[in-house]
Every structure is written in structure tokens, then in C-alpha cells.
Design an enzyme around this catalytic site. Structure first.
Site, PDB file in Angstrom:
ATOM      1  N   LYS A 132       0.966  -1.240   0.015  1.00  0.00           N
ATOM      2  CA  LYS A 132       0.104  -0.001   0.055  1.00  0.00           C
ATOM      3  C   LYS A 132       0.822   1.248  -0.108  1.00  0.00           C
ATOM      4  CE  LYS A 132      -4.560   1.230   0.147  1.00  0.00           C
ATOM      5  NZ  LYS A 132      -5.725   0.334  -0.277  1.00  0.00           N
ATOM      6  N   ASP A 172      -7.150   4.551  -4.270  1.00  0.00           N
ATOM      7  CA  ASP A 172      -7.610   4.371  -3.057  1.00  0.00           C
ATOM      8  C   ASP A 172      -8.192   5.658  -2.713  1.00  0.00           C
ATOM      9  OD1 ASP A 172      -7.871   2.264  -0.431  1.00  0.00           O
ATOM     10  OD2 ASP A 172      -7.596   4.372   0.187  1.00  0.00           O
TER      11      ASP A 172
HETATM   12  P1  NDP Z   1     -12.841   8.038  -2.604  1.00  0.00           P
HETATM   13  O1  NDP Z   1     -11.823   9.093  -2.616  1.00  0.00           O
HETATM   14  O2  NDP Z   1     -13.472   7.982  -3.826  1.00  0.00           O
HETATM   15  O3  NDP Z   1     -14.230   8.541  -1.479  1.00  0.00           O
HETATM   16  C1  NDP Z   1     -13.795   8.448  -0.056  1.00  0.00           C
HETATM   17  C2  NDP Z   1     -15.171   8.657   0.369  1.00  0.00           C
HETATM   18  O4  NDP Z   1     -14.866   8.771   2.011  1.00  0.00           O
HETATM   19  C3  NDP Z   1     -15.693  10.169   0.324  1.00  0.00           C
HETATM   20  O5  NDP Z   1     -17.017  10.500   0.242  1.00  0.00           O
HETATM   21  C4  NDP Z   1     -15.008  10.925   1.439  1.00  0.00           C
HETATM   22  O6  NDP Z   1     -15.410  12.081   1.969  1.00  0.00           O
HETATM   23  C5  NDP Z   1     -15.133  10.116   2.365  1.00  0.00           C
HETATM   24  N1  NDP Z   1     -13.935  10.030   3.307  1.00  0.00           N
HETATM   25  C6  NDP Z   1     -12.840   9.846   3.213  1.00  0.00           C
HETATM   26  N2  NDP Z   1     -12.038  10.083   4.352  1.00  0.00           N
HETATM   27  C7  NDP Z   1     -12.935  10.771   5.279  1.00  0.00           C
HETATM   28  C8  NDP Z   1     -12.779  11.011   6.549  1.00  0.00           C
HETATM   29  N3  NDP Z   1     -11.357  10.930   7.224  1.00  0.00           N
HETATM   30  N4  NDP Z   1     -13.847  11.247   7.258  1.00  0.00           N
HETATM   31  C9  NDP Z   1     -15.090  11.143   6.693  1.00  0.00           C
HETATM   32  N5  NDP Z   1     -15.281  10.826   5.285  1.00  0.00           N
HETATM   33  C10 NDP Z   1     -14.233  10.497   4.652  1.00  0.00           C
HETATM   34  O7  NDP Z   1     -12.314   6.620  -2.038  1.00  0.00           O
HETATM   35  P2  NDP Z   1     -12.909   5.112  -2.294  1.00  0.00           P
HETATM   36  O8  NDP Z   1     -14.337   5.232  -2.378  1.00  0.00           O
HETATM   37  O9  NDP Z   1     -12.066   4.598  -3.478  1.00  0.00           O
HETATM   38  O10 NDP Z   1     -12.355   4.574  -0.657  1.00  0.00           O
HETATM   39  C11 NDP Z   1     -13.317   4.507   0.268  1.00  0.00           C
HETATM   40  C12 NDP Z   1     -12.675   3.342   1.188  1.00  0.00           C
HETATM   41  O11 NDP Z   1     -13.030   2.041   0.400  1.00  0.00           O
HETATM   42  C13 NDP Z   1     -11.584   3.361   1.833  1.00  0.00           C
HETATM   43  O12 NDP Z   1     -11.453   2.834   3.015  1.00  0.00           O
HETATM   44  C14 NDP Z   1     -10.711   2.633   0.939  1.00  0.00           C
HETATM   45  O13 NDP Z   1      -9.445   2.151   1.492  1.00  0.00           O
HETATM   46  C15 NDP Z   1     -11.784   1.514   0.724  1.00  0.00           C
HETATM   47  N6  NDP Z   1     -11.485   0.690  -0.497  1.00  0.00           N
HETATM   48  C16 NDP Z   1     -11.153   1.027  -1.626  1.00  0.00           C
HETATM   49  C17 NDP Z   1     -11.196   0.372  -3.018  1.00  0.00           C
HETATM   50  C18 NDP Z   1     -11.151   0.891  -4.207  1.00  0.00           C
HETATM   51  O14 NDP Z   1     -11.113   0.214  -5.143  1.00  0.00           O
HETATM   52  N7  NDP Z   1     -11.192   2.283  -4.469  1.00  0.00           N
HETATM   53  C19 NDP Z   1     -11.032  -1.160  -2.701  1.00  0.00           C
HETATM   54  C20 NDP Z   1     -11.106  -1.666  -1.472  1.00  0.00           C
HETATM   55  C21 NDP Z   1     -11.360  -0.602  -0.519  1.00  0.00           C
HETATM   56  P3  NDP Z   1     -14.760  13.685   1.641  1.00  0.00           P
HETATM   57  O15 NDP Z   1     -14.847  13.968  -0.087  1.00  0.00           O
HETATM   58  O16 NDP Z   1     -15.612  14.718   2.470  1.00  0.00           O
HETATM   59  O17 NDP Z   1     -13.369  13.224   2.024  1.00  0.00           O
HETATM   60  O1  2IT Z   2      -7.925  -1.443  -0.751  1.00  0.00           O
HETATM   61  C1  2IT Z   2      -8.060  -2.042  -1.734  1.00  0.00           C
HETATM   62  O2  2IT Z   2      -8.213  -3.069  -1.996  1.00  0.00           O
HETATM   63  C2  2IT Z   2      -7.760  -0.840  -2.902  1.00  0.00           C
HETATM   64  N1  2IT Z   2      -7.793   0.102  -2.749  1.00  0.00           N
HETATM   65  C3  2IT Z   2      -7.285  -1.644  -4.277  1.00  0.00           C
HETATM   66  C4  2IT Z   2      -6.162  -2.100  -4.405  1.00  0.00           C
HETATM   67  C5  2IT Z   2      -6.113  -2.406  -5.937  1.00  0.00           C
HETATM   68  O3  2IT Z   2      -4.975  -2.880  -6.083  1.00  0.00           O
HETATM   69  O4  2IT Z   2      -6.883  -2.484  -6.771  1.00  0.00           O
END
Ligand code: NDP
Ligand code: 2IT
Length: 450
Positions: A132, A172
Site C-alpha cells: 500500500k 484508493d
Molecule cells: P474516494 O476518495 O472515492 O471516496 C472516499 C469517500 O469517503 C468520500 O465520500 C470522502 O468524503 C469520505 N471520506 C474519506 N476520508 C474521510 C474521513 N477521514 N472522514 C470522513 N469521510 C471521509 O475513496 P474510495 O471510495 O475509493 O475509498 C473508500 C474506502 O474504501 C476506503 O477505506 C478505501 O480504502 C476502501 N477501498 C477502496 C477500494 C477501491 O478500489 N477504491 C478497494 C477496497 C477498499 P470527503 O470527500 O468529504 O473526503
Molecule cells: O483497498 C484496496 O483493496 C484497494 N484500494 C484496491 C487495490 C488494488 O490494487 O486494486
């Protein structure tokens, strides 16, 4: 207490040793405890793993890279951010895992995410190790040019550690298709190679795979469907609350609505919108993806309530899906969910549910889908993207979605069967931890003292 007692004592000693070694790394230690405290039944079966120090080896990253990221904003002012890449474990394949750009990023957060990623990737059944990275850079309010300059500076240092067989980042929080494009472009310039498989989450027009964007959210919905299937139940007719409104939340909402569920709320870090008739996902996409706006604008446009004074988890629902960030669902939230009759909580985000909250849910008979299983669809489709890049072939949306559904079904089955086999029936968290840990440990032992 004989052998069992002494093994439990040994496990406790190992954990406290890891705590001393990593003092102050709160999130990382939380993730380690969450996994290691479920491993007793596995260690009873494999007692020699204690002497082989497999727990100490797995909790120590193979390599940690911390670097300076200097960049200039549109006014010419210079900024210095800190970049990270933790290459945690390569027993099952090259390091694989996303990059997070958020001001809260620090070594503890990147290590917790990398640690979780090892077992998540193992559960996908693909040949990918765990890693990561990211930066404390705050992309909010920055222009496209500023984002590009930051990504170029970040990659100028990181590129030497990456490669399709070495370490493959993806998105992420704060890193999506736009950032992946800038990162790939800079890698290509420096390495003088069009190496498609060195990063995933690319635009499907130039090497990305269809469904990667949707994969984490869709995968989460498919995982929930499997949990419900096991209860002879279905998504159709259920009420959901989904936190966040980013990549994971948007596609979880989209798929749940397609499968007949009603999502009554979503959020960002400013607060949540409550739309009793069901979230209009096209409007959320317009505001969040096209305009990069705030979720409050949804409430203004639709004339529904926006709340910034209470938790989204105070809303009544059948199923809760935390899809924003770590530790966003705490003990009191869990108590409210239980009181309100919530039956399932599944993690779209990584470690959004605190340990206390998890215990409250478990004691309240709420089924729990742990992130390393429930959100594994994203990285699984990343592995399909690597496969597609290596074979210079491409798959249709339908083919890839079909593969994703199969993968989520298999992950669910693995968690469920492993939990039952090790005396923890219905406890998907233990099932996921044991299955993932076992696979990685066996590979490490077979590969010698690594
Ligand atoms: P994005 O940046 O697309 O969206 C993040 C969302 O979460 C936004 O709505 C944001 O709001 C909110 N957020 C982020 N940080 C905070 C915080 N500290 N407090 C409150 N709200 C917060 O990210 P993703 O949707 O990609 O990721 C969301 C979660 O999913 C993370 O935990 C990530 O690790 C996990 N994840 C992502 C994957 C992927 O493929 N993208 C795969 C597996 C897991 P704001 O805009 O106000 O910051
Ligand atoms: O938390 C996760 O699994 C991710 N942000 C996606 C990782 C990836 O390599 O697609």
C-alpha cells in the site's frame, strides 16, 4: 491449562512484542490485533508456526519506502509532501495495493492498509502479494494541473520500485482514474516502457479493464447478496444505509438499487443526506464525479434533509455499509444499529468498524462482512486487469462482471466454510483471517526463511 493455555499465552506475548516494536502506530496495531486474535484455532492445528515466528515475520513489512514529494501550485508556491510505499508481503505474488492521497495519511495508516491487503489479496485466489502507498497530500480544491504536477513528482521517486512483476499500485481514497493516468504517464516517460501492467485502474481506452471502476462497490453488493442467500433471503425489499459518496459508495448504491434494495442515505466528511425514497444515484454521480462537489448539494437540489450534527448510523436500516474510511463506525453507532434492528454490517471501506463496535454487533447477532472479504472485488478485478494487460487481450463488461460475481461467491464460501471448520460458524471475520493467513503462511514456509 496445559498446551492450549500456553499457546494462548504465547500468542499474547507475540502481540505485545509487536506492540512494543511499533509503538504509536495505532491503526496498524489495531489491524494486527484484529487478525492475530482470531488465529488460535489455526495455531492449534499448526503449533510449529509459533517457533517459525511466522506471526512476527508477517507483521514486519519486507520493505518500507518513505520519500519527499516537492511540487509547485498554480501560484508558484512550493509544497513538500511525504510519500509512502510499504511493500508488505510477496509470498503470493508481486506487491499489489492502492495509493491513498489524504491529509491524514501517515506510516501507521499505510501499514494497516498494507497488512490488510496481504490477506485480502490471498482471499481473491489471484497471484498477488500485499502492499500500500500514498501521501499526506490533500487533493481537495486543487486544479487538474496541480494534481498532475503532484502525481508526476510522486512517481519520479516511486517509479524505481514499481513494475508489472515487482509492485503494482492502484487507486484508493483521493486516487481515481485521473490520478492513475498522470501516474502512468510519468512512469512511461521515465522508464521508457509502455508497461501497461505496472498500475491498475487505468482508463479502459488505454489499457484499463471495464468494471474496475465499479468493482469494489459491485463486489460489496454481491458479497451481501451471498450473506443473504445463506439465510434464504435477498436484497430485494431491504433498506440500506451507505456511508461515503466516493468510488466504493457510488457503485455499491448503484448495484444495490439495481438488485431491488433501497438506499436511504449516503455521506461525505461534511455530513449525510437522508432521502427516504431512495438515493438518486445519477444525481450523486453528477455532483461527486463530474463536478467534484459536496454531498450537501444533493440535499439542496432534491429538497431532502442534510445532517451534520449526528451520525449516519442513527438511521434505521436492515443493512449498513460503511464505505468511507477507517474507524467511522464506533461502539455507540453499533449499539444504535442493533437497537434499530439492523441485521447485517458489511465493510466497503478498510477497517471502518472499530473493534468495540464489532463486538457489539456480534453480541447483537448482526452478521458482519469484514472488509478484507467484502471489499476484495476491487483488487480482484485489478488482477483481471493485469491478466488482460499481460495477454494483450480485453474482456467485455459482461464477462468481467461475471468473473467478479464468481470471485465474490468463492470468497464468501471460503469465509463461511473456514469459519465453520475452525469452530466459528457464522463468524466471517475469523473465517477470512484464518483462510488468508493460512495461505500466506504456507507459501512463506515453502519458500524458506523469508
Ligand atoms: P474516494 O476518495 O472515492 O471516496 C472516499 C469517500 O469517503 C468520500 O465520500 C470522502 O468524503 C469520505 N471520506 C474519506 N476520508 C474521510 C474521513 N477521514 N472522514 C470522513 N469521510 C471521509 O475513496 P474510495 O471510495 O475509493 O475509498 C473508500 C474506502 O474504501 C476506503 O477505506 C478505501 O480504502 C476502501 N477501498 C477502496 C477500494 C477501491 O478500489 N477504491 C478497494 C477496497 C477498499 P470527503 O470527500 O468529504 O473526503
Ligand atoms: O483497498 C484496496 O483493496 C484497494 N484500494 C484496491 C487495490 C488494488 O490494487 O486494486
Amino acid at each position: 491449562m496445559g498446551k492450549k493455555g500456553s499457546q494462548e499465552d504465547q500468542l499474547r506475548d507475540i502481540i505485545s512484542n509487536i506492540e512494543e516494536l511499533n509503538e504509536g502506530q495505532t491503526e496498524f496495531l489495531q489491524a494486527v490485533r484484529e487478525v492475530y486474535n482470531t488465529l488460535n484455532p489455526l495455531l492449534e492445528e499448526e503449533p510449529e508456526w509459533i517457533n517459525k515466528k511466522i506471526l512476527q515475520r508477517i507483521s514486519e513489512p519486507e520493505r518500507q519506502i518513505i520519500f519527499r514529494v516537492p511540487w509547485q501550485d498554480d501560484d508558484g508556491e512550493i509544497h513538500i509532501n511525504r510519500g509512502y510505499r510499504v511493500e508488505f508481503n510477496s509470498a503470493l505474488g508481486p506487491y499489489k495495493g492502492g495509493l491513498r492521497f489524504h491529509p491524514s495519511v501517515n506510516l501507521s495508516i499505510i501499514k494497516f492498509l498494507g497488512f490488510e491487503q496481504i490477506f485480502k489479496n490471498a482471499l481473491t485466489g489471484k497471484q498477488i502479494g500485499g502492499g500500500k502507498g500514498g501521501s499526506d497530500f490533500n487533493p481537495k480544491g486543487r486544479s487538474d494541473d496541480e494534481i498532475m504536477r503532484f502525481c508526476q513528482s510522486f512517481m519520479t521517486e516511486l517509479y524505481r520500485h514499481l513494475g508489472e512483476n515487482r509492485d503494482i499500485p492502484a487507486g484508493d481514497i483521493g486516487v481515481g482514474t485521473r490520478e492513475i493516468g498522470y501516474l502512468f504517464g510519468q512512469y512511461k516517460r521515465i522508464a521508457n516502457r509502455y508497461e501497461s501492467g505496472m498500475i491498475t485502474g487505468k482508463d479502459p481506452q488505454w489499457g484499463g479493464t471495464l468494471v474496475r471502476n465499479e468493482a469494489t462497490g459491485y463486489g460489496l453488493a454481491y458479497f451481501v447478496r451471498e450473506i443473504l442467500n445463506e439465510q434464504d433471503d435477498e436484497i430485494d425489499g431491504k433498506t440500506f444505509v451507505v456511508s461515503g459518496s466516493g468510488n466504493v459508495a457510488i457503485y455499491a448504491i448503484e448495484k444495490i438499487e439495481e438488485l431491488g434494495g433501497t438506499v436511504i442515505a449516503c455521506s461525505d466528511s461534511d455530513g449525510f443526506v437522508h432521502d427516504k425514497d431512495g438515493i438518486d444515484i445519477d444525481l450523486v454521480k453528477k455532483i461527486k464525479q463530474e463536478e467534484r462537489g459536496r454531498i450537501k448539494e444533493y440535499a439542496e437540489e432534491k429538497g431532502v434533509d442534510f445532517h451534520d450534527d449526528k451520525s449516519i448510523w442513527t438511521l434505521e436500516c436492515n443493512i449498513a455499509l460503511p464505505c468511507a474510511t477507517q474507524n467511522e463506525l464506533q461502539k455507540e453507532d453499533a449499539e444504535t444499529l442493533v437497537k434499530n434492528g439492523c441485521k447485517i454490517v458489511a465493510e466497503g471501506a478498510n477497517m471502518p468498524v472499530t473493534h468495540d463496535a464489532y463486538e457489539t454487533l456480534r453480541d447483537g447477532d448482526v452478521l458482519f462482512g469484514p472488509g478484507k472479504a467484502a471489499n476484495a472485488g476491487g483488487v480482484a478485478v485489478s488482477a483481471l486487469e493485469m491478466h488482460q494487460n499481460a495477454s494483450m487481450d480485453s474482456m467485455t463488461f459482461e464477462e468481467t462482471d461475471e468473473r467478479l460475481q464468481e470471485i465474490m461467491k468463492t470468497i464468501h464460501k471460503t469465509c463461511s466454510e473456514t469459519a465453520e471448520e475452525y469452530g466459528r460458524k457464522g463468524d466471517y471475520a475469523s473465517g477470512a483471517n484464518i483462510a488468508g493467513f493460512k495461505k500466506v503462511s504456507r507459501a512463506m514456509i515453502a519458500q524458506g526463511l523469508i
